[in-house]
Design a protein around this motif. Structure first.
Motif, short mmCIF file in Angstrom:
data_model
loop_
_atom_site.label_atom_id
_atom_site.label_comp_id
_atom_site.label_asym_id
_atom_site.label_seq_id
_atom_site.Cartn_x
_atom_site.Cartn_y
_atom_site.Cartn_z
N ALA A 58 0.67 9.22 -8.89
CA ALA A 58 1.34 8.16 -9.64
C ALA A 58 2.48 7.62 -8.81
N ASP A 59 2.84 6.37 -9.09
CA ASP A 59 3.94 5.73 -8.37
C ASP A 59 5.26 6.18 -9.00
N SER A 60 5.64 7.40 -8.71
CA SER A 60 6.80 7.99 -9.35
C SER A 60 7.40 9.05 -8.43
N CYS A 61 8.71 9.24 -8.53
CA CYS A 61 9.33 10.32 -7.75
C CYS A 61 9.19 11.65 -8.48
N GLU A 62 8.56 11.63 -9.65
CA GLU A 62 8.35 12.84 -10.44
C GLU A 62 6.88 13.24 -10.40
N PRO A 63 6.57 14.54 -10.30
CA PRO A 63 5.17 14.97 -10.37
C PRO A 63 4.61 14.74 -11.76
N VAL A 64 3.35 14.29 -11.84
CA VAL A 64 2.72 14.02 -13.13
C VAL A 64 1.30 14.59 -13.12
N GLY A 65 0.71 14.69 -14.29
CA GLY A 65 -0.66 15.18 -14.38
C GLY A 65 -1.18 15.12 -15.80
N ASP A 66 -2.44 15.47 -15.96
CA ASP A 66 -3.07 15.57 -17.28
C ASP A 66 -3.15 17.05 -17.67
N ILE A 67 -3.02 17.31 -18.96
CA ILE A 67 -3.09 18.68 -19.47
C ILE A 67 -4.18 18.74 -20.53
N VAL A 68 -5.15 19.60 -20.32
CA VAL A 68 -6.22 19.84 -21.31
C VAL A 68 -5.91 21.18 -21.98
N ILE A 69 -5.88 21.19 -23.30
CA ILE A 69 -5.58 22.45 -24.01
C ILE A 69 -6.52 22.58 -25.20
N ARG A 70 -6.98 23.84 -25.41
CA ARG A 70 -7.92 24.15 -26.47
C ARG A 70 -7.37 25.30 -27.32
N TYR A 71 -7.86 25.39 -28.53
CA TYR A 71 -7.48 26.51 -29.41
C TYR A 71 -7.89 27.84 -28.78
N SER A 72 -7.03 28.84 -28.96
CA SER A 72 -7.37 30.19 -28.50
C SER A 72 -6.52 31.20 -29.25
N LYS A 73 -6.94 32.45 -29.21
CA LYS A 73 -6.14 33.53 -29.77
C LYS A 73 -4.94 33.76 -28.85
N LEU A 74 -3.77 33.96 -29.44
CA LEU A 74 -2.54 34.08 -28.68
C LEU A 74 -1.91 35.44 -28.90
N THR A 75 -1.18 35.90 -27.90
CA THR A 75 -0.44 37.16 -28.00
C THR A 75 1.04 36.90 -27.78
N ALA A 76 1.87 37.71 -28.42
CA ALA A 76 3.32 37.54 -28.37
C ALA A 76 3.86 37.77 -26.96
N THR A 77 5.08 37.29 -26.74
CA THR A 77 5.73 37.44 -25.44
C THR A 77 7.24 37.49 -25.64
N THR A 78 7.95 37.74 -24.55
CA THR A 78 9.42 37.68 -24.55
C THR A 78 9.86 36.53 -23.66
N ILE A 79 10.78 35.72 -24.17
CA ILE A 79 11.25 34.52 -23.47
C ILE A 79 12.75 34.67 -23.26
N GLN A 80 13.19 34.72 -22.01
CA GLN A 80 14.59 34.99 -21.73
C GLN A 80 14.93 34.61 -20.29
N GLY A 81 16.22 34.63 -19.99
CA GLY A 81 16.68 34.47 -18.61
C GLY A 81 16.53 33.07 -18.06
N GLU A 82 16.13 33.00 -16.79
CA GLU A 82 16.16 31.74 -16.07
C GLU A 82 15.16 30.71 -16.57
N ILE A 83 14.18 31.12 -17.37
CA ILE A 83 13.22 30.14 -17.90
C ILE A 83 13.83 29.31 -19.04
N ILE A 84 14.89 29.79 -19.66
CA ILE A 84 15.43 29.12 -20.85
C ILE A 84 15.83 27.66 -20.59
N PRO A 85 16.55 27.33 -19.49
CA PRO A 85 16.86 25.91 -19.28
C PRO A 85 15.62 25.04 -19.08
#
Length: 427
Positions: A283-310
């Motif tokens: 794309a004509d952009s200074c930012e990376p871009v793309g398409d995201i395909v997502i489907r239903y699935s069974k999910l499992t819990a996780t912990t979200i913390q630290g440097e990923i928060i921002p």
């Protein structure tokens, strides 16, 4: 009060989400302080970004809409004029904090106000360092809250370690640093979204980054350019979660911004086991871009913390909903910044999801969600917060009873076509 569709299956289709809100704000600001014409395509015509346009028009900048583009005629920092009226930022924290950095170097007076929500959001994180650079700023409780009065002038560069991980504070100081005498060096606590740094380069400016340290020289002149705004990943996040938790769903989100400082939601989805494919596009952009395909699935819990928060701070309300559909206990930590958003998003998310039957509790810096128990109907409220409103609309899709949303008009702040897009994938 709006009745929301409930207990859906099979969300299908392609969506082009609106332009990125953070980049749209900055495109107007950089276009205004650059010399020459800037054209912006796929600008987000949400209420927050329209407030930014209105403020810069009051500062004497010509901004017009032509053929689905925003055309900005910039005359450099020196071309900004003293406003004859107050600058009303509405509900936009980005507008007020970044605008303060621009006004800090301008030799005139301005007064900034906002809505009730803005009146409760802390501003000394910006006003204190700007005062150290030489700006004169006052407001309620010694500049903590709006209305704020600023008289800018000659600024000096400085070395400053940011006490909070905030792209708004960083960006405000970079705007001031562009106008200051000498070098400004900023040190971040954690890496935050870097749209401002990228745009400085796109407009011909010079900036140096070394890990968490950023250097910028004052006295720079920027040149107008063309900006293609990618789709907003924060808006896409609601549909990413919808497809992940509504059975028999498959959605493709087109032209989404994939800036690595913003893709925490994708990392969390992967950690939880989502069925997702990311397809980078040119794309004509200074930012990376793309398409995201997502489907239903069974999910499992996780912990979200630290440097990923921002990298996912704005997505945490919808991630909390995602966690209600995951097996096990999801823990969110280090998210104190949620308390000073449009609402206290820790308390608001917990309060509203509990109404729907979620097993969720607030902690001092986040939430604990025990998933896999299903949701039921209730009367819920956005509390005037656009992201809370959209999260509750997605929650209704997996509720076994009707959900009624109060304050749905808040969603127009960032996603005016949200309900139309939701209907599109429900056909």
């Amino acid at each position: 009060m709006k009745q929301l569709t409930h207990n859906r299956t099979g969300l299908k289709g392609n969506l082009l989400v609106p332009g990125d809100k953070s980049i749209s704000h900055r495109s107007i600001m950089f276009g205004a302080i650059a010399n020459g014409t800037t054209t912006v395509t796929n600008f987000l015509m949400g209420q927050d970004c329209l407030c930014t346009i209105a403020c810069f028009r009051k500062l004497g900048v010509s901004i017009e809409e032509e053929a689905h583009q925003i055309i900005i005629e910039g005359k450099g920092f020196e071309g900004l004029q003293e406003p004859t009226d107050v600058l009303d930022v509405g509900n936009s924290g980005t507008t007020i904090r970044l605008l303060l950095g621009i006004l800090a170097g301008r030799p005139f007076h301005a007064t900034l106000i906002g809505d009730h929500s803005i009146g409760k959001r802390p501003m000394t994180r910006v006003t204190v360092p700007l005062a150290k650079m030489g700006a004169k700023i006052d407001g309620r409780q010694n500049g903590e809250f709006t209305p704020l009065s600023i008289r800018g002038g000659e600024l000096s560069g400085m070395n400053y370690s940011l006490p909070v991980a905030s792209a708004q504070v960083k960006s405000s100081l970079l705007f001031a640093g562009l106008q200051g005498k000498g070098k400004t060096t900023l040190v971040e606590k954690e890496k935050t979204r870097d749209h401002t740094e990228r745009m400085i380069k796109q407009f011909g400016g010079q900036i140096t980054e070394d890990g968490l340290t950023i250097h910028i020289e004052g006295g720079q002149s920027l040149k107008g350019t063309s900006i293609q705004v990618p789709g907003d990943i924060s808006s896409a996040a609601f549909f990413l979660v919808a497809a992940a938790i509504v059975p028999d769903s498959e959605i493709t989100l087109k032209n989404v911004g994939l800036n690595p400082t913003r893709t925490g939601i994708l990392e969390v989805l992967e950690q939880m086991g989502a069925n997702m494919e990311i397809i980078p596009t040119d794309a004509d952009s200074c930012e990376p871009v793309g398409d995201i395909v997502i489907r239903y699935s069974k999910l499992t819990a996780t912990t979200i913390q630290g440097e990923i928060i921002p990298k996912l701070i704005d997505e945490l309300p919808i991630i909390a909903l995602l966690a209600t559909a995951a097996e096990g206990k999801t823990i969110i930590r280090d998210a104190q910044e949620l308390k000073v958003k449009e609402t206290n998003r820790i308390d608001t998310v917990v309060h509203e999801l509990k109404k729907l039957g979620a097993n969720i509790e607030a902690t001092e810096d986040g939430m604990i969600i025990r998933g896999g128990q299903g949701l039921h109907g209730a009367n819920v409220s956005s509390h005037g917060d656009h992201r809370i409103g959209m999260m509750l609309a997605i929650a209704s899709l997996v509720s076994n009873e009707p959900v009624y949303l109060e304050g749905e008009e808040a969603i127009s702040v960032s996603y005016p076509t949200f309900f139309a897009d939701l209907q599109q994938i429900m056909k």
